[in-house]
Structures are given as C-alpha cells and as structure tokens.
Scaffold this motif. Structure first.
Motif, PDB file in Angstrom:
ATOM      1  N   ALA A 181       0.819  -1.215   0.000  1.00 45.80           N
ATOM      2  CA  ALA A 181       0.000   0.000   0.000  1.00 45.80           C
ATOM      3  C   ALA A 181       0.851   1.262   0.000  1.00 45.80           C
ATOM      4  N   ALA A 182       2.114   1.143   0.373  1.00 46.43           N
ATOM      5  CA  ALA A 182       3.010   2.303   0.399  1.00 46.43           C
ATOM      6  C   ALA A 182       3.599   2.606  -0.968  1.00 46.43           C
ATOM      7  N   TYR A 183       3.332   1.762  -1.979  1.00 45.73           N
ATOM      8  CA  TYR A 183       3.880   1.927  -3.323  1.00 45.73           C
ATOM      9  C   TYR A 183       2.836   2.543  -4.246  1.00 45.73           C
ATOM     10  N   ASP A 184       3.304   3.201  -5.300  1.00 46.18           N
ATOM     11  CA  ASP A 184       2.415   3.809  -6.288  1.00 46.18           C
ATOM     12  C   ASP A 184       2.269   2.922  -7.525  1.00 46.18           C
ATOM     13  N   TRP A 185       1.122   3.054  -8.193  1.00 46.19           N
ATOM     14  CA  TRP A 185       0.876   2.395  -9.472  1.00 46.19           C
ATOM     15  C   TRP A 185       1.387   3.276 -10.608  1.00 46.19           C
ATOM     16  N   PHE A 186       1.917   2.624 -11.664  1.00 44.75           N
ATOM     17  CA  PHE A 186       2.361   3.335 -12.850  1.00 44.75           C
ATOM     18  C   PHE A 186       1.782   2.655 -14.085  1.00 44.75           C
ATOM     19  N   PRO A 187       1.424   3.440 -15.115  1.00 42.53           N
ATOM     20  CA  PRO A 187       0.900   2.833 -16.342  1.00 42.53           C
ATOM     21  C   PRO A 187       1.967   1.992 -17.035  1.00 42.53           C
ATOM     22  N   GLY A 189       2.542  -0.276 -20.696  1.00 39.87           N
ATOM     23  CA  GLY A 189       2.056  -0.792 -21.975  1.00 39.87           C
ATOM     24  C   GLY A 189       0.762  -0.138 -22.412  1.00 39.87           C
ATOM     25  N   GLY A 190      -0.233  -0.971 -22.726  1.00 41.07           N
ATOM     26  CA  GLY A 190      -1.491  -0.493 -23.283  1.00 41.07           C
ATOM     27  C   GLY A 190      -2.366   0.229 -22.280  1.00 41.07           C
ATOM     28  N   ASP A 191      -3.439   0.807 -22.769  1.00 39.73           N
ATOM     29  CA  ASP A 191      -4.381   1.545 -21.935  1.00 39.73           C
ATOM     30  C   ASP A 191      -4.993   0.641 -20.871  1.00 39.73           C
ATOM     31  N   GLY A 192      -5.033   1.150 -19.662  1.00 39.72           N
ATOM     32  CA  GLY A 192      -5.696   0.440 -18.579  1.00 39.72           C
ATOM     33  C   GLY A 192      -4.881  -0.645 -17.922  1.00 39.72           C
ATOM     34  N   VAL A 193      -3.585  -0.729 -18.242  1.00 43.40           N
ATOM     35  CA  VAL A 193      -2.691  -1.703 -17.605  1.00 43.40           C
ATOM     36  C   VAL A 193      -1.757  -0.938 -16.673  1.00 43.40           C
ATOM     37  N   TRP A 194      -1.733  -1.329 -15.409  1.00 40.99           N
ATOM     38  CA  TRP A 194      -0.936  -0.653 -14.391  1.00 40.99           C
ATOM     39  C   TRP A 194      -0.031  -1.670 -13.702  1.00 40.99           C
ATOM     40  N   GLU A 195       1.130  -1.217 -13.253  1.00 45.29           N
ATOM     41  CA  GLU A 195       2.030  -2.110 -12.523  1.00 45.29           C
ATOM     42  C   GLU A 195       2.623  -1.414 -11.310  1.00 45.29           C
ATOM     43  N   LYS A 196       2.985  -2.241 -10.350  1.00 49.49           N
ATOM     44  CA  LYS A 196       3.588  -1.784  -9.097  1.00 49.49           C
ATOM     45  C   LYS A 196       4.687  -2.783  -8.755  1.00 49.49           C
ATOM     46  N   TRP A 197       5.937  -2.403  -8.967  1.00 48.23           N
ATOM     47  CA  TRP A 197       7.059  -3.280  -8.624  1.00 48.23           C
ATOM     48  C   TRP A 197       7.464  -3.045  -7.179  1.00 48.23           C
ATOM     49  N   LEU A 198       7.538  -4.110  -6.399  1.00 51.72           N
ATOM     50  CA  LEU A 198       7.949  -4.011  -4.999  1.00 51.72           C
ATOM     51  C   LEU A 198       9.445  -4.119  -4.825  1.00 51.72           C
ATOM     52  N   GLY A 199      10.112  -4.817  -5.750  1.00 52.07           N
ATOM     53  CA  GLY A 199      11.558  -4.938  -5.631  1.00 52.07           C
ATOM     54  C   GLY A 199      12.135  -5.958  -6.586  1.00 52.07           C
ATOM     55  N   PHE A 210       2.938  -6.214  -8.570  1.00 52.74           N
ATOM     56  CA  PHE A 210       1.519  -6.393  -8.853  1.00 52.74           C
ATOM     57  C   PHE A 210       1.202  -5.852 -10.242  1.00 52.74           C
ATOM     58  N   VAL A 211       0.158  -6.406 -10.862  1.00 56.77           N
ATOM     59  CA  VAL A 211      -0.398  -5.901 -12.117  1.00 56.77           C
ATOM     60  C   VAL A 211      -1.880  -5.639 -11.880  1.00 56.77           C
TER      61      VAL A 211
END
Length: 277
Positions: A181-187, A189-199, A210-211
C-alpha cells in the motif's frame, strides 16, 4: 501458458506441528534451478507451529486474510508481501487458525533448486517409519544407538537426495517484509494496464510486484527472460478462450509471450518473475 484454478485441497504432512491445508495451483520442472510450487495455505484448528529454521530455496508469501508471524515479535499484515530468501533464518512461527496465504516456493539464486512437494511427502512417509516428527524436528536413533534430532526439512532433504543439506552464504540478513500500500501504481504498456514493482532481488533479478487491469484492458504476459508467475487476487479475465476468477495461478515461460490476458472487470494480480539462470 500454464494455469490452474480448481485443484484439490491437501493436508500438509506431519513434519510440522498443527494443521495446514494447502491447495497447489502450479508446479515447476523437477531438477530445474527454477523449480517451484505455487500454493495457497489455510491454517486449521489449533494453529500451525514451526521452530526457527531456514531453507535452501526462496519463498514469497502474500497474506490473503489474517496475520502471518515470521518471528516471535514480527508479522506480515493482511495484504503484505514477504520475501524469505534462501539461507536466511526465520521463526519460530505460531500461526492462528483461519490464516490464509499464498506461497510461492522456488529455487534461489544459488542454483540449488527446489525439492518438489511429491518428493518431500514421499520421503516424509519413509522417515516416519524409522523416527518421529515432533514440533518441527525429526527424532531418530543413529547407527550407534544414540538418539538424535535435526530440523524436519533438513532430514527430508538429506534422505531424498542422499547428500548433506548445505546453505549458500545468505545474501540478506533477514526476511524482507513489504507493505504494498506504500507503493504507487504506474501505467504499463497499453491503456488500462498498471504495474507496481515491490523490488528486484539478487544478481539473478528475482522480481516481485503487482499488475492491475481496468475493465477491457489487455495485459501481454510472458515477455520476461525468465518464468513469470501470476496469482489472481480479484476480478475476472479471459485467457486462451476461457474465463478465470480470483485465486487462479498462471505460468508463462521465458519469452513465451506476448500472451494476451484480457480483463472482463477490474482485476489485480500478484506477479513474480523468477531468477534468471
């Protein structure tokens, strides 16, 4: 692409103390340094206990419901992710009834691989004929008639392989507890796809994150130089012409993609990319 959502629930063997039911979603390839097991665990009545111990493989744990203790004083909260590196001690654990987790056990950066569940359970049954598992330890009598004890997982590994369990020099000093929850989502690839890398961990680039897909978005999976594992947390998707919901596991081999995974409704996955060998 490999996937599993509707598999049987199995009771974990008697190596540890207490009750733990597991639902195995995906398995890797025996003998591969990237062999793995993706499963879900539910702690049963009376809880589940382990002594302080370590493994010669990696573990990634995601807490679905409840609180997961990994020492006497430290816990992973619901929604948190823990990276348990090979050779790093953790525990003792006193898990409460009702705890639900996702666990990915896989070969670590040393290349020692991962002893499959089938091999471990078969060995567990053999050892039970000549000794006793009690509170996470294996009690037996050696060739000189002297009573001995050793960690249960160590006893199983050595009996199954015929060799001594050895540990690589630890790359980390402790379990890595992560609050997503302390990490941000970033767009991505394509529209509506978001990712959050923890490490990203070790020189072999184990990655955890996460995707998230908006409704109608398409994630192009399987585009990493190693095995990509997805665990579906929420939502509905179509893949390979079939629909899948929460608690489905997906395997994409190295550079297998792009394999389209389309969201029918907003969907979230835990994602792991295994070590590169």
């Amino acid at each position: 692409m490999g996937k599993a959502s509707d598999t049987d629930v199995e009771r974990v063997g008697s190596m540890r103390e207490g009750k733990l039911d597991q639902k195995h979603l995906l398995f890797g390839e025996d003998g591969s340094p990237n062999n793995y097991d993706l499963n879900m665990g539910l702690t049963g009545g009376g809880g589940w206990r382990t002594p302080r111990h370590r493994h010669n493989f990696d573990q990634i744990r995601y807490v679905i419901a409840g609180t997961l203790p990994y020492t006497e004083t430290e816990v992973l909260e619901q929604g948190w992710v823990g990276y348990f590196p090979e050779s790093v001690h953790y525990g003792p654990q006193e898990r409460a009834e009702g705890l639900r987790t996702m666990v990915l056990q896989c070969g670590g950066a040393s290349g020692a691989g991962y002893l499959s569940v089938a091999q471990r359970e078969a060995t567990n049954a053999e050892l039970a004929k000549t000794g006793e598992f009690k509170k996470g330890l294996y009690h037996y009598t050696d060739e000189n008639g002297v009573t001995q004890t050793k960690d249960g997982s160590e006893a199983i590994f050595e009996h199954a392989t015929g060799g001594k369990l050895e540990f690589a020099t630890p790359r980390y000093t402790d379990v890595i507890a992560i609050n997503p929850a302390a990490y941000d989502w970033f767009p991505q690839g394509g529209d509506g796809v978001w990712e959050k890398w923890l490490g990203s961990f070790t020189e072999r680039d184990l990655r955890i994150g996460f995707v998230r897909l908006d409704a109608g978005a398409v994630y192009q999976a399987g585009q990493f130089p190693s095995i990509e594992i997805l665990f579906q947390i929420s939502g509905q998707v179509t893949a390979g012409g079939e629909k899948y919901g929460p608690e489905t596991g997906y395997e994409f081999l190295a550079n297998e993609g792009p394999v389209p995974v389309e969201a029918v409704e907003p969907t979230e996955f835990l994602r792991a990319v295994l070590h590169k060998f």
